[in-house]
Design a protein around this motif. Structure first.
Motif, PDB file in Angstrom:
ATOM      1  N   ARG A 121      29.679  -8.175  -3.745  1.00  0.00           N
ATOM      2  CA  ARG A 121      29.613  -8.397  -2.298  1.00  0.00           C
ATOM      3  C   ARG A 121      28.706  -9.590  -2.025  1.00  0.00           C
ATOM      4  NH1 ARG A 121      25.900  -3.224  -0.425  1.00  0.00           N
ATOM      5  NH2 ARG A 121      24.125  -3.635  -1.782  1.00  0.00           N
ATOM      6  N   LEU A 122      28.843 -10.154  -0.826  1.00  0.00           N
ATOM      7  CA  LEU A 122      28.017 -11.289  -0.444  1.00  0.00           C
ATOM      8  C   LEU A 122      26.689 -10.800   0.125  1.00  0.00           C
ATOM      9  CD1 LEU A 122      30.585 -13.744   1.194  1.00  0.00           C
ATOM     10  CD2 LEU A 122      29.847 -13.574  -1.191  1.00  0.00           C
ATOM     11  N   MET A 123      25.628 -11.500  -0.256  1.00  0.00           N
ATOM     12  CA  MET A 123      24.273 -11.095   0.124  1.00  0.00           C
ATOM     13  C   MET A 123      23.407 -12.348   0.211  1.00  0.00           C
ATOM     14  SD  MET A 123      22.002  -8.321  -1.993  1.00  0.00           S
ATOM     15  CE  MET A 123      20.624  -7.435  -1.274  1.00  0.00           C
ATOM     16  N   VAL A 124      22.587 -12.445   1.231  1.00  0.00           N
ATOM     17  CA  VAL A 124      21.687 -13.594   1.348  1.00  0.00           C
ATOM     18  C   VAL A 124      20.755 -13.634   0.137  1.00  0.00           C
ATOM     19  CG1 VAL A 124      19.811 -14.617   2.704  1.00  0.00           C
ATOM     20  CG2 VAL A 124      21.815 -13.665   3.857  1.00  0.00           C
ATOM     21  N   SER A 125      20.629 -14.806  -0.453  1.00  0.00           N
ATOM     22  CA  SER A 125      19.863 -14.955  -1.704  1.00  0.00           C
ATOM     23  C   SER A 125      18.439 -14.428  -1.592  1.00  0.00           C
ATOM     24  CB  SER A 125      19.828 -16.432  -2.117  1.00  0.00           C
ATOM     25  OG  SER A 125      21.120 -16.933  -2.310  1.00  0.00           O
ATOM     26  N   GLU A 126      17.833 -14.611  -0.426  1.00  0.00           N
ATOM     27  CA  GLU A 126      16.459 -14.143  -0.210  1.00  0.00           C
ATOM     28  C   GLU A 126      16.335 -12.653  -0.508  1.00  0.00           C
ATOM     29  OE1 GLU A 126      13.464 -13.346   3.603  1.00  0.00           O
ATOM     30  OE2 GLU A 126      15.360 -14.425   3.881  1.00  0.00           O
ATOM     31  N   TYR A 127      17.304 -11.870  -0.064  1.00  0.00           N
ATOM     32  CA  TYR A 127      17.275 -10.425  -0.296  1.00  0.00           C
ATOM     33  C   TYR A 127      17.717 -10.087  -1.712  1.00  0.00           C
ATOM     34  CZ  TYR A 127      16.888 -10.208   4.789  1.00  0.00           C
ATOM     35  OH  TYR A 127      16.473 -10.363   6.089  1.00  0.00           O
ATOM     36  N   ASN A 128      18.685 -10.841  -2.205  1.00  0.00           N
ATOM     37  CA  ASN A 128      19.178 -10.580  -3.554  1.00  0.00           C
ATOM     38  C   ASN A 128      18.089 -10.810  -4.589  1.00  0.00           C
ATOM     39  OD1 ASN A 128      21.401  -9.866  -5.293  1.00  0.00           O
ATOM     40  ND2 ASN A 128      21.481 -11.996  -5.938  1.00  0.00           N
ATOM     41  N   GLY A 129      17.241 -11.817  -4.320  1.00  0.00           N
ATOM     42  CA  GLY A 129      16.185 -12.143  -5.274  1.00  0.00           C
ATOM     43  C   GLY A 129      15.101 -11.095  -5.381  1.00  0.00           C
ATOM     44  N   LYS A 130      14.903 -10.306  -4.320  1.00  0.00           N
ATOM     45  CA  LYS A 130      13.866  -9.276  -4.360  1.00  0.00           C
ATOM     46  C   LYS A 130      14.441  -7.889  -4.151  1.00  0.00           C
ATOM     47  CE  LYS A 130      12.664 -10.200   0.508  1.00  0.00           C
ATOM     48  NZ  LYS A 130      11.624 -10.697   1.416  1.00  0.00           N
ATOM     49  N   LYS A 131      15.756  -7.778  -4.445  1.00  0.00           N
ATOM     50  CA  LYS A 131      16.443  -6.498  -4.250  1.00  0.00           C
ATOM     51  C   LYS A 131      15.830  -5.410  -5.111  1.00  0.00           C
ATOM     52  CE  LYS A 131      20.445  -5.817  -6.159  1.00  0.00           C
ATOM     53  NZ  LYS A 131      21.875  -5.874  -6.495  1.00  0.00           N
ATOM     54  N   SER A 132      15.574  -4.270  -4.507  1.00  0.00           N
ATOM     55  CA  SER A 132      15.084  -3.125  -5.266  1.00  0.00           C
ATOM     56  C   SER A 132      16.264  -2.471  -5.958  1.00  0.00           C
ATOM     57  CB  SER A 132      14.427  -2.116  -4.317  1.00  0.00           C
ATOM     58  OG  SER A 132      15.419  -1.506  -3.510  1.00  0.00           O
ATOM     59  N   ASN A 133      16.009  -1.388  -6.647  1.00  0.00           N
ATOM     60  CA  ASN A 133      17.082  -0.654  -7.309  1.00  0.00           C
ATOM     61  C   ASN A 133      17.713   0.386  -6.394  1.00  0.00           C
ATOM     62  OD1 ASN A 133      16.869  -1.979  -9.771  1.00  0.00           O
ATOM     63  ND2 ASN A 133      15.148  -0.714 -10.396  1.00  0.00           N
ATOM     64  N   SER A 134      17.487   0.227  -5.088  1.00  0.00           N
ATOM     65  CA  SER A 134      17.914   1.279  -4.173  1.00  0.00           C
ATOM     66  C   SER A 134      19.426   1.451  -4.125  1.00  0.00           C
ATOM     67  CB  SER A 134      17.401   0.983  -2.758  1.00  0.00           C
ATOM     68  OG  SER A 134      17.907  -0.245  -2.300  1.00  0.00           O
ATOM     69  N   THR A 135      20.189   0.408  -4.455  1.00  0.00           N
ATOM     70  CA  THR A 135      21.636   0.566  -4.438  1.00  0.00           C
ATOM     71  C   THR A 135      22.235   0.597  -5.835  1.00  0.00           C
ATOM     72  OG1 THR A 135      21.853  -1.820  -4.130  1.00  0.00           O
ATOM     73  CG2 THR A 135      21.973  -0.449  -2.162  1.00  0.00           C
ATOM     74  N   ALA A 136      21.391   0.572  -6.873  1.00  0.00           N
ATOM     75  CA  ALA A 136      21.895   0.690  -8.246  1.00  0.00           C
ATOM     76  C   ALA A 136      21.946   2.171  -8.603  1.00  0.00           C
ATOM     77  CB  ALA A 136      20.995  -0.087  -9.208  1.00  0.00           C
ATOM     78  N   TYR A 137      22.846   2.889  -7.972  1.00  0.00           N
ATOM     79  CA  TYR A 137      22.900   4.336  -8.128  1.00  0.00           C
ATOM     80  C   TYR A 137      23.405   4.728  -9.511  1.00  0.00           C
ATOM     81  CZ  TYR A 137      22.480   4.165  -3.055  1.00  0.00           C
ATOM     82  OH  TYR A 137      22.051   3.906  -1.785  1.00  0.00           O
ATOM     83  N   ASP A 138      22.776   5.774 -10.076  1.00  0.00           N
ATOM     84  CA  ASP A 138      23.285   6.323 -11.332  1.00  0.00           C
ATOM     85  C   ASP A 138      24.682   6.871 -11.119  1.00  0.00           C
ATOM     86  OD1 ASP A 138      20.986   5.676 -12.611  1.00  0.00           O
ATOM     87  OD2 ASP A 138      20.117   7.684 -12.583  1.00  0.00           O
TER      88      ASP A 138
END
Length: 422
Positions: free
Chosen positions: A345-362
């Motif tokens: 998906r498309l995401m602003v680089s600023e957020y992508n660069g500091k993205k937490s693992n909150s959406t990397a669901y097991d």
């Protein structure tokens, strides 16, 4: 002697007649009629589109010509044509033809452009015409569907995954293997399917966050300059199938929070892997489902560890060995396994660069009878007791919660419905 506009429209007519196996002037007349709709085209540049295109081609100002096509196609896209829908089709066919004419290096296309330039009796743009262009480009930039596909395919092509204890994915190296095997088209088709599968979020007429994949329809990204801003743009999503334009939204990586997409340039928009591709490679590799890619990975690792020769000599030797051992058709199937396992998906680089693992669901589960989806984040220790972390995906700004018992439900794949939530 034909005018430059007639030369251009004749070339378009001939291209259409070749496809339709007929000789008529219906396409020609319909384009003229469609481009004359003042209620569709608001700027002076659009209303004088054919005249400006001819002069821009004659002056080799093709980049500006492409930008003008984008502005016009945006107006075509968002106008509700109703019973005149065929005019929308003619406009799109004509601008498709123009894009191919401008981007092609084929001798036949160069000949057409040369004839247009020769027939253009007054190629210099007047001050008024220059002003029309400046006004049209001042506050809006449109990136057409095919422009976006080209950009995204190029980015994905450079996304090598060559680290960690997993099967590596050296895409630049793989591309050379396909070229050596005479199968470049197969690799390009894979990249295109990858790019077409990208989701982009937007807020619809009901103020609900939705998403669309580029494979679903012609999708444009529209950059509109913010008032009193330092060169920043609001990003919008134009949808050709519904003649609608909506505000684009970016995930922030914090819960399910999404905010309007604001950027300075298209380079500020990143392609986010909702499921980390490294995780996909590890899972498929551990299950032995990508044996040909593993051969490629092993060969690439070996090549990287041999500094005794010139790099090109090592690479050529490595590719020669792979060519004799790897089944390209099976390798393509394995690359498709990787493609279908992931979600982009498309995401602003600023957020992508500091993205937490909150959406990397097991995993994501659906709670029976409630229509509720939970994203399981993993486990944590609290006072020597295992607790389970999860988020409720249906919540607009999902907070991370903890449970002493693992939430139970039916495991589900990340679908378009789920993507709208995360």
């Amino acid at each position: 002697m034909k005018t430059a506009i007639e030369v251009l429209l004749d070339a378009f007519e001939n291209s259409m007649c070749k496809d339709a196996n007929q000789k008529s002037r219906s396409q020609y007349r319909s384009v003229i009629n469609a481009l004359g709709k003042d209620e569709v085209f608001k700027t002076d540049a659009e209303k004088n589109f054919l005249t400006l295109v001819i002069k821009l081609i004659a002056n080799n100002r093709e980049d500006e010509c492409i930008k003008l096509i984008g502005i016009l196609r945006y107006s075509v896209c968002v106008y509700n044509w109703g019973s005149l829908r065929s005019y929308e089709t003619y406009c799109n066919k004509f601008t498709d033809f123009l894009e191919k004419l401008l981007s092609s290096e084929a001798a036949s296309k160069k000949s057409i452009k040369k004839k247009i330039a020769s027939a253009c009796t007054t190629p210099t743009l007047s001050d008024t015409e220059e002003s029309w262009l400046k006004t049209a480009f001042a506050n809006r930039t449109v990136f057409l569907h095919e422009q976006l596909m080209t950009k995204f395919m190029g980015r994905l092509r450079r996304q090598d995954r060559i680290s960690g204890n997993k099967v590596w994915l050296p895409l630049s190296y793989i591309a050379k293997l396909y070229k050596k095997a005479g199968k470049t088209k197969e690799f390009t088709d894979w990249l295109r399917k990858l790019a077409e599968g990208i989701f982009v979020h937007y807020e619809d007429d009901n103020k609900e966050i939705k998403s669309v994949q580029f494979k679903a329809q012609q999708v444009f990204l529209v950059f509109e300059k913010k008032e009193n801003s330092d060169g920043t743009y609001n990003v919008k999503v134009a949808l050709s199938a519904s003649n609608k334009c909506y505000t684009a939204y970016t995930p922030t990586g914090e819960g399910n929070t999404k905010v309007p997409m604001i950027v300075k340039d298209i380079s500020d928009i990143a392609i986010d892997h909702v499921k980390p591709i490294d995780l996909t490679l590890k899972e498929l590799g551990d299950k032995g489902r990508i044996p040909n890619l593993k051969m490629v990975s092993d060969s690439f690792r070996d090549m990287m560890g041999r500094p005794e020769k010139a790099d090109k000599d090592i690479e050529d030797e490595s590719l020669d060995q792979l060519y004799n051992n790897v089944d390209i058709c099976e390798l393509t199937d394995e690359l498709n396994l990787i493609r279908t396992d992931g979600v982009l998906r498309l995401m602003v680089s600023e957020y992508n660069g500091k993205k937490s693992n909150s959406t990397a669901y097991d995993k994501i589960i659906k709670i029976k009878g409630k229509g509720e989806y939970l994203g399981l984040l993993g486990e944590a220790l609290l006072d020597d007791e295992t607790i389970y972390l999860y988020q409720r995906l249906n919540e607009r700004d999902a907070k991370t919660r903890a449970s002493r018992e693992e939430p139970k439900g039916t495991k589900v794949k990340i679908s378009k419905k789920i993507i709208n939530l995360i």
